[in-house]
Design a protein around this motif. Structure first.
Motif, PDB file in Angstrom:
ATOM      1  N   UNK A 149     -38.403   4.687 -39.958  1.00 31.28           N
ATOM      2  CA  UNK A 149     -37.487   5.829 -40.022  1.00 31.28           C
ATOM      3  C   UNK A 149     -37.147   6.228 -41.455  1.00 31.28           C
ATOM      4  N   UNK A 150     -37.360   5.339 -42.400  1.00 37.86           N
ATOM      5  CA  UNK A 150     -37.029   5.644 -43.798  1.00 37.86           C
ATOM      6  C   UNK A 150     -38.200   6.273 -44.546  1.00 37.86           C
ATOM      7  N   UNK A 151     -39.311   6.446 -43.855  1.00 36.17           N
ATOM      8  CA  UNK A 151     -40.526   6.935 -44.515  1.00 36.17           C
ATOM      9  C   UNK A 151     -40.852   8.357 -44.075  1.00 36.17           C
ATOM     10  N   UNK A 152     -41.936   8.901 -44.626  1.00 33.80           N
ATOM     11  CA  UNK A 152     -42.364  10.240 -44.212  1.00 33.80           C
ATOM     12  C   UNK A 152     -42.889  10.179 -42.773  1.00 33.80           C
ATOM     13  N   UNK A 153     -43.078  11.337 -42.175  1.00 36.97           N
ATOM     14  CA  UNK A 153     -43.436  11.405 -40.751  1.00 36.97           C
ATOM     15  C   UNK A 153     -44.733  10.667 -40.410  1.00 36.97           C
TER      16      UNK A 153
ATOM     17  N   UNK B  19     -45.606  13.979 -34.253  1.00 40.13           N
ATOM     18  CA  UNK B  19     -46.948  14.540 -34.468  1.00 40.13           C
ATOM     19  C   UNK B  19     -46.924  16.060 -34.379  1.00 40.13           C
ATOM     20  N   UNK B  20     -46.171  16.588 -33.420  1.00 44.37           N
ATOM     21  CA  UNK B  20     -46.019  18.048 -33.319  1.00 44.37           C
ATOM     22  C   UNK B  20     -45.408  18.608 -34.588  1.00 44.37           C
ATOM     23  N   UNK B  21     -44.411  17.923 -35.075  1.00 48.83           N
ATOM     24  CA  UNK B  21     -43.721  18.356 -36.289  1.00 48.83           C
ATOM     25  C   UNK B  21     -44.662  18.311 -37.495  1.00 48.83           C
ATOM     26  N   UNK B  22     -45.449  17.249 -37.600  1.00 44.05           N
ATOM     27  CA  UNK B  22     -46.409  17.123 -38.705  1.00 44.05           C
ATOM     28  C   UNK B  22     -47.445  18.232 -38.606  1.00 44.05           C
ATOM     29  N   UNK B  23     -47.976  18.474 -37.403  1.00 47.03           N
ATOM     30  CA  UNK B  23     -48.972  19.533 -37.213  1.00 47.03           C
ATOM     31  C   UNK B  23     -48.387  20.904 -37.517  1.00 47.03           C
ATOM     32  N   UNK B  24     -47.147  21.127 -37.107  1.00 41.98           N
ATOM     33  CA  UNK B  24     -46.481  22.401 -37.381  1.00 41.98           C
ATOM     34  C   UNK B  24     -46.274  22.571 -38.884  1.00 41.98           C
TER      35      UNK B  24
ATOM     36  N   UNK C 225     -50.708  28.303 -43.601  1.00 38.42           N
ATOM     37  CA  UNK C 225     -50.434  29.725 -43.465  1.00 38.42           C
ATOM     38  C   UNK C 225     -49.831  30.273 -44.756  1.00 38.42           C
ATOM     39  N   UNK C 226     -48.910  29.530 -45.346  1.00 36.92           N
ATOM     40  CA  UNK C 226     -48.270  29.948 -46.594  1.00 36.92           C
ATOM     41  C   UNK C 226     -49.305  30.048 -47.721  1.00 36.92           C
ATOM     42  N   UNK C 227     -50.193  29.050 -47.805  1.00 35.46           N
ATOM     43  CA  UNK C 227     -51.236  29.081 -48.839  1.00 35.46           C
ATOM     44  C   UNK C 227     -52.169  30.272 -48.635  1.00 35.46           C
ATOM     45  N   UNK C 228     -52.544  30.564 -47.395  1.00 36.25           N
ATOM     46  CA  UNK C 228     -53.433  31.680 -47.081  1.00 36.25           C
ATOM     47  C   UNK C 228     -52.778  32.999 -47.460  1.00 36.25           C
ATOM     48  N   UNK C 229     -51.508  33.142 -47.133  1.00 35.22           N
ATOM     49  CA  UNK C 229     -50.796  34.378 -47.472  1.00 35.22           C
ATOM     50  C   UNK C 229     -50.675  34.546 -48.982  1.00 35.22           C
TER      51      UNK C 229
END
Length: 152
Positions: free
Chosen positions: A64-68, A125-130, A137-141
């Protein structure tokens, strides 16, 4: 009274996780059950069983103290601890260290923990994928607007 005194959350955020509290409850159940040990073999059995259950809680707290992605890996390690606990449960039943009632209680707790951890993994996992999709998307824009600037 300061605003800090009024907080209902704990300093260690993992203590607010339901799955962590469920794991602590499981350790308490095992501790209570272990008082029924009558010989050295049973005492050693319960000691090892409790070590695995404790590692389950440690993996949840540490993750819980680490990244996703790291949290997901720690939760998968916690599921490994659960499978080891299932083996200890089978050994206990086979050698009559556990009554049928205690075996059922322990297995029920392990099934609930497995479901809770599985759901948390899916959510993360959903959160990481999102997050990954949003970043892409941000990089593409950004690159499109850069190319537009180059044309003009």
């Amino acid at each position: 009274m300061t605003p800090e005194d009024n907080k209902s959350t704990t300093f260690f955020r993992f203590e607010d996780l339901r799955v962590y509290n469920k794991a602590i409850g499981f350790i308490s159940l095992l501790t209570e059950t272990s008082t029924l040990a009558t010989n050295e073999i049973e005492i050693h059995y319960y000691k090892r069983f409790l070590e695995e259950a404790t590692l389950l809680a440690f993996n949840i707290a540490e993750g819980s103290s680490k990244n996703k992605p790291s949290f997901i890996a720690q939760l998968k390690a916690a599921k490994t601890n659960i499978r080891k606990c299932v083996v200890f449960c089978a050994i206990g039943k086979q050698n009559t260290f556990l009554s049928e009632e205690n075996e059922n209680l322990i297995r029920t707790q392990l099934m609930e923990l497995t479901k809770m951890i599985g759901a948390l993994i899916v959510s993360l996992q959903r959160s990481v994928n999102s997050d990954h999709h949003d970043h892409y998307l941000h990089e593409t824009q950004e690159s499109a607007s850069f190319e537009e600037e180059m044309i003009w």
